[in-house]
Write a protein that holds these residues in place. Structure first.
Motif, mmCIF file in Angstrom:
data_model
loop_
_atom_site.group_PDB
_atom_site.id
_atom_site.type_symbol
_atom_site.label_atom_id
_atom_site.label_comp_id
_atom_site.label_asym_id
_atom_site.label_seq_id
_atom_site.Cartn_x
_atom_site.Cartn_y
_atom_site.Cartn_z
ATOM 1 N N HIS A 6 11.808 25.211 20.895
ATOM 2 C CA HIS A 6 10.840 24.196 21.294
ATOM 3 C C HIS A 6 11.475 22.939 21.873
ATOM 4 O O HIS A 6 10.850 22.231 22.644
ATOM 5 N N SER A 42 3.430 24.673 22.371
ATOM 6 C CA SER A 42 4.637 24.435 23.171
ATOM 7 C C SER A 42 4.339 24.665 24.651
ATOM 8 O O SER A 42 3.859 25.728 25.024
ATOM 9 N N ARG A 51 5.876 27.853 26.474
ATOM 10 C CA ARG A 51 5.762 29.176 25.870
ATOM 11 C C ARG A 51 4.360 29.707 26.152
ATOM 12 O O ARG A 51 3.389 28.955 26.117
ATOM 13 N N SER A 81 3.511 31.855 21.471
ATOM 14 C CA SER A 81 3.105 30.933 20.420
ATOM 15 C C SER A 81 2.481 31.675 19.247
ATOM 16 O O SER A 81 2.643 31.274 18.098
ATOM 17 N N VAL A 92 6.058 20.403 17.954
ATOM 18 C CA VAL A 92 7.185 20.523 17.021
ATOM 19 C C VAL A 92 6.676 20.458 15.584
ATOM 20 O O VAL A 92 7.093 21.241 14.722
ATOM 21 N N ALA A 141 5.144 23.742 14.786
ATOM 22 C CA ALA A 141 6.165 24.742 14.451
ATOM 23 C C ALA A 141 6.666 24.545 13.023
ATOM 24 O O ALA A 141 6.846 25.509 12.274
#
Lengths: 326, 308
Positions: free
Chosen positions: B218, A108, A111, A116, B201, B204
């Motif tokens: 995010h 990300s 971040r 993360s 994404v 994640a």
């Protein structure tokens, strides 16, 4: 197999519908994966090779249920993943992780590295006092220091970011790690470091890898077994040594020819592949490889070959090699 | 050894930084923004003008030469006087100091536009993120609902709502929120749809992060930039809308000061008292322009590839 399979894939099919086409009545479909069967044995490294667009990345995603397969079953560690939904699947994800090709876009952007890295731990409800010791230990193990923790992804180099991605994937101590072209976006010198790191890690922790790459030399270095894919099909699978020394399938042979080697005499044994990969929207009939196969015969256009044993631990899907060996 | 051509690093060695691209390093966000604004004359004017309007709105009783007149008290002895040292921008038909009225008029303009945009963002953003992230029938329902609002011109819809609720500044704000939030839903939805396909994404998701947390951690942080740019430009547009509503009698009510209301009052005296209409008109014009220019500058700063 004498060892237990960690992942069992049976009859896996993935179709991607193409947009449009409903006016003409025909819905066009990309056949990304067609009837894939394979096992990933506990503790092994299974390499997956093939040209771009052959479906190797899709297979990795389908095993992890990041893309839901159209048909077929994926058993992981005793669970049928295709049946799992919502929270149960999310809890299962702690045991199967993935490292992506381009580390800069898989972290990300807004971040910090530390944010993360804490995400997997907080998501799976690790006790808070364990977070930092774990992160510190893994950062050190992948060759980074705590000074990198408060940086943002764009402040680190590609090699450093890939180390962060590996650390993030290993934080939850997964059983299976899918490596989707983990070195393709990196410089050659950095590639070797990452490959060595991955090799060391799996020896130390006893991980199981599914290593996806188009680079045969990298796959050969790391893998116990190699699977070769062509146009959504698994055309050959076997022990690394056998695949490299005695490939059965003409596609595997052609793929090996394309790898330049110093002092090799095999260079001129067979012609290199000509033409492009046919479209997976309308794959060729029979054996999907017959349009480019140097030894294709009439039967190859008509019936589709299935995987059959061609050696002690080697299977290939080709009408002609089987004839040869029998 | 097929890997012999590669450099094989030893364990624990610091990796060399040879694939490091210094152009990827950005100046820290706010420092860079201030740097660009200070170099850009128009952006600098915009910031100063907006700051002046905000200060006027907040400290109107302290800044206005005649605070009671700004608040609405009549002074009929000095009707329609031209600009002078006593009344810097002249007086209106009730003898009130135009400058004081302008300073008090910054209050409804600034407060209502900020409130309208803030509430529109708060309503529009979550809906847009949900529609864009989940897609499918959720997307379909939310977007058809926003289409319902977008089908009418914003000002027309606002007029209809105010007519229904009764004319007042509060109702004008409600009406403008109702016609403005769908734009943010659209903006955030389209941003979310492209973010959803990003690898971070997917990463994640592969970790097992829930959909709600993915949106929160995010997706939303990456929609702030386009929202900031759009809302800056929109504040100007909303000021135009609130003053328009006041002009036709559906916003601020007399004797409260409002730029739109002032222009409406000045209409009958265009020939006798040019100062009465020119100054509130200029105030609206400059403020709307300032927000537009600032929005454009922010867009250039955050997305230099697209607009240069």
């Amino acid at each position: 197999m004498d060892k237990q399979a960690l992942v069992t894939v049976r009859g896996l099919v993935k179709h991607f519908p193409l947009p449009g086409g409903w006016l003409s009545g025909k819905r066009r479909i990309v056949q990304a994966l067609d009837n894939i069967n394979l096992d990933i044995v506990q503790g092994e490294v299974l390499g997956l090779v093939g040209e771009s667009g052959c479906g190797k990345t899709t297979l990795g995603r389908c095993i992890l249920q990041l893309i839901r397969p159209t048909e077929g079953s994926v058993q992981f560690d005793g669970d049928e993943l295709t049946q799992l939904r919502g929270d149960t699947l999310r809890r299962k994800r702690a045991h199967m992780q993935i490292v992506f090709q381009n580390p800069l876009v898989s972290l990300s952007p807004r971040r910090t590295i530390q944010q993360s890295l804490t995400e997997p731990l907080s998501t799976h409800h690790m006790p808070r006092e364990e977070w930092m010791p774990r992160i510190d230990a893994l950062m050190q193990r992948v060759g980074l220091g705590i000074q990198h923790l408060d940086r943002y992804p764009h402040e680190l180099s590609g090699g450093q970011l890939q180390r962060v991605s590996i650390a993030r994937a290993l934080l939850l101590e997964p059983k299976l790690l899918v490596l989707d072209e983990p070195t393709s976006a990196l410089d050659v010198s950095v590639q070797a470091q990452i490959i060595n790191l991955l090799d060391e890690l799996r020896r130390e922790i006893g991980l199981t890898y599914l290593f996806i790459s188009h680079d045969l030399s990298v796959v050969e270095h790391l893998s116990d077994r190699i699977g070769v894919m062509y146009l959504g099909k698994l055309v050959e699978i076997g022990n690394t040594e056998q695949i490299m020394k005695q490939p059965s399938h003409p596609y595997t042979k052609a793929l090996l020819q394309s790898v330049p080697r110093v002092g090799s005499r095999r260079m001129h044994e067979a012609p290199l592949l000509e033409g492009n990969v046919p479209s997976p929207i309308n794959p060729p009939s029979g054996c999907r490889f017959h349009t480019r196969c140097p030894i294709a015969e009439a039967i190859c256009q008509q019936s589709e070959p299935i995987l059959e044993a061609t050696g002690a631990a080697q299977w290939a899907a080709c009408h002609l090699t089987i004839k040869e060996t029998l | 050894m097929s890997l012999s051509r590669l450099f094989l690093g030893k364990r624990g060695e610091e990796p060399p930084d040879n694939d490091f691209d210094p152009s990827l390093v950005q100046r820290s966000g706010w420092a860079h923004t201030l740097y660009v604004i200070r170099r850009d004359v128009l952006a600098m004017f915009s910031v100063l003008w907006i700051a002046a309007m905000l200060i006027s709105a907040i400290a109107a009783p302290l800044l206005a030469p005649y605070p009671e007149q700004g608040a609405g008290r009549n002074n009929v002895d000095d009707r329609l006087l031209p600009p002078s040292t006593q009344y810097l921008l002249g007086t209106d038909e009730l003898g009130r100091d135009v400058l004081s009225r302008l300073i008090y008029g910054a209050r409804p303009a600034m407060s209502s536009s900020l409130v309208v945009v803030a509430v529109a963002v708060l309503i529009g953003t979550p809906l847009g993120a949900i529609a864009g992230y989940f897609g499918g029938w959720v997307d379909e329902i939310i977007m058809r609902f926003t289409d319902l609002f977008l089908a009418f011109p914003s000002l027309l819809l606002a007029m209809a709502i105010v007519a229904l609720l009764g004319p007042s500044l509060m109702n004008a704000v409600i009406a403008l929120v109702a016609s403005w939030w769908p734009w943010y839903t659209r903006l955030v939805r389209s941003t979310t749809r492209s973010l959803r396909e990003q690898y971070f994404v997917e990463a994640a998701r592969s970790i097992g992060v829930s959909d709600a947390m993915i949106i929160w951690r995010h997706i939303l942080p990456n929609t702030i930039t386009p929202i900031l740019v759009q809302s800056t430009i929109d504040i100007g547009t909303v000021i135009l809308a609130t003053t328009s509503l006041a002009f036709i009698g559906l916003g601020t009510q007399a004797p409260n000061a409002d730029w739109g209301l002032m222009i409406e009052g000045a209409r009958q005296f265009l020939r006798q008292a040019w100062w009465y209409s020119i100054f509130p008109g200029a105030a609206i014009f400059l403020t709307v322009l300032a927000f537009n220019l600032l929005g454009d500058t922010l867009r250039d700063i955050f997305d230099p590839r697209q607009y240069r």
